[in-house]
Write a protein that holds these residues in place. Structure first.
Motif, PDB file in Angstrom:
ATOM      1  N   THR A  31     -12.038   4.327 -10.010  1.00 21.85           N
ATOM      2  CA  THR A  31     -11.317   3.080  -9.326  1.00 21.85           C
ATOM      3  C   THR A  31     -10.914   2.259 -10.749  1.00 21.85           C
ATOM      4  O   THR A  31     -11.736   1.741 -11.282  1.00 21.85           O
ATOM      5  N   ASP A  72      -4.156   4.433  -3.519  1.00 19.67           N
ATOM      6  CA  ASP A  72      -5.551   4.760  -3.007  1.00 19.67           C
ATOM      7  C   ASP A  72      -5.399   6.476  -2.662  1.00 19.67           C
ATOM      8  O   ASP A  72      -5.092   6.790  -1.711  1.00 19.67           O
ATOM      9  N   ASP A 111       0.671  -1.162  -0.012  1.00 19.07           N
ATOM     10  CA  ASP A 111       0.064   0.135  -0.010  1.00 19.07           C
ATOM     11  C   ASP A 111       0.869   1.306  -0.184  1.00 19.07           C
ATOM     12  O   ASP A 111       1.591   1.469   0.809  1.00 19.07           O
ATOM     13  N   ASP A 165      -6.974   4.416  -7.195  1.00 17.06           N
ATOM     14  CA  ASP A 165      -8.326   5.185  -6.990  1.00 17.06           C
ATOM     15  C   ASP A 165      -7.716   6.673  -7.197  1.00 17.06           C
ATOM     16  O   ASP A 165      -6.863   7.100  -6.261  1.00 17.06           O
ATOM     17  N   ASN A 217     -14.306   5.741  -3.590  1.00 16.99           N
ATOM     18  CA  ASN A 217     -14.330   6.856  -2.497  1.00 16.99           C
ATOM     19  C   ASN A 217     -15.151   8.019  -2.762  1.00 16.99           C
ATOM     20  O   ASN A 217     -15.141   9.026  -1.918  1.00 16.99           O
TER      21      ASN A 217
END
Length: 205
Positions: free
Chosen positions: A200, A126, A54, A154, A190
């Motif tokens: 996304t 993200d 991540d 995203d 989101n």
């Protein structure tokens, strides 16, 4: 005017680097953990994800959720500019096959060699890449696409005749240059801030 100022601040890396020093407007008792969208579980199960990274993990909700519920994941990696975030996540994820750092660089690539893995099954961006300049983005993707099998995005997506304070990019065209094909392409999980267009997407090699 306030919205414009807020968005300019949020696109500054130093804001995120020292975010933990800024008092939260909400009281701790009122704060809620981010709910992890089921799309992550679907991607992980469908692609047999064993290793995950991540990038810009923040409070680490995604990695913590995967650590507690996805037992097939053996390797956890995270990059975050905020050193306090790194200290906090190390206290939660107790796994010898983990590596958390402030930047993706040669040391990160060396760590992959130490773990005897050549690829990261899933890399997650993200809502983070919009703060990168074009040159910074190019340098990052040039390296990261060499070790990633699937890349989750995203972020703000560029469409014709659309202007916003945030940088919007054509991610399909960008990842096509690195031989990645889009597998998921939906409206952002989101949501969209006012005056923005986000998507996304999942790219696979």
């Amino acid at each position: 005017m306030f919205r414009l100022l807020k968005r300019k601040i949020s696109q500054n890396k130093y804001f995120w680097k020292f975010r933990h020093l800024i008092p939260s407007i909400k009281k701790n008792s009122d704060s809620k953990s981010k709910v992890i969208n089921k799309i992550f579980f679907e991607i992980i199960n469908q692609n047999n994800v064993v290793s995950i990274m991540d990038f810009g993990f923040g409070k680490g909700e995604l990695l913590k959720e995967m650590y507690s519920k996805q037992k097939n994941i053996k390797f956890f990696f995270g990059v975050d500019i905020n050193s306090q975030n790194i200290k906090n996540i190390k206290k939660t994820i107790k796994n010898p096959n983990t590596y958390f750092c402030e930047r993706f660089d040669k040391n990160f690539l060396k760590k992959l060699e130490d773990f005897s893995i050549k690829k990261i099954d899933l890399v997650v961006f993200d809502r983070v890449l919009y703060i990168f300049s074009d040159e910074e983005l190019k340098n990052l993707l040039k390296s990261i696409t060499k070790v990633a099998s699937n890349i989750f995005i995203d972020d703000f997506y560029k469409i014709p005749s659309f202007n916003s304070e945030y940088i919007h990019r054509d991610w399909v065209s960008i990842f096509k240059e690195y031989n990645f094909q889009v597998k998921i392409n939906i409206d952002s999980i989101n949501g969209n801030p006012e005056g923005c267009h986000a998507k996304t997407q999942l790219f696979s090699k």
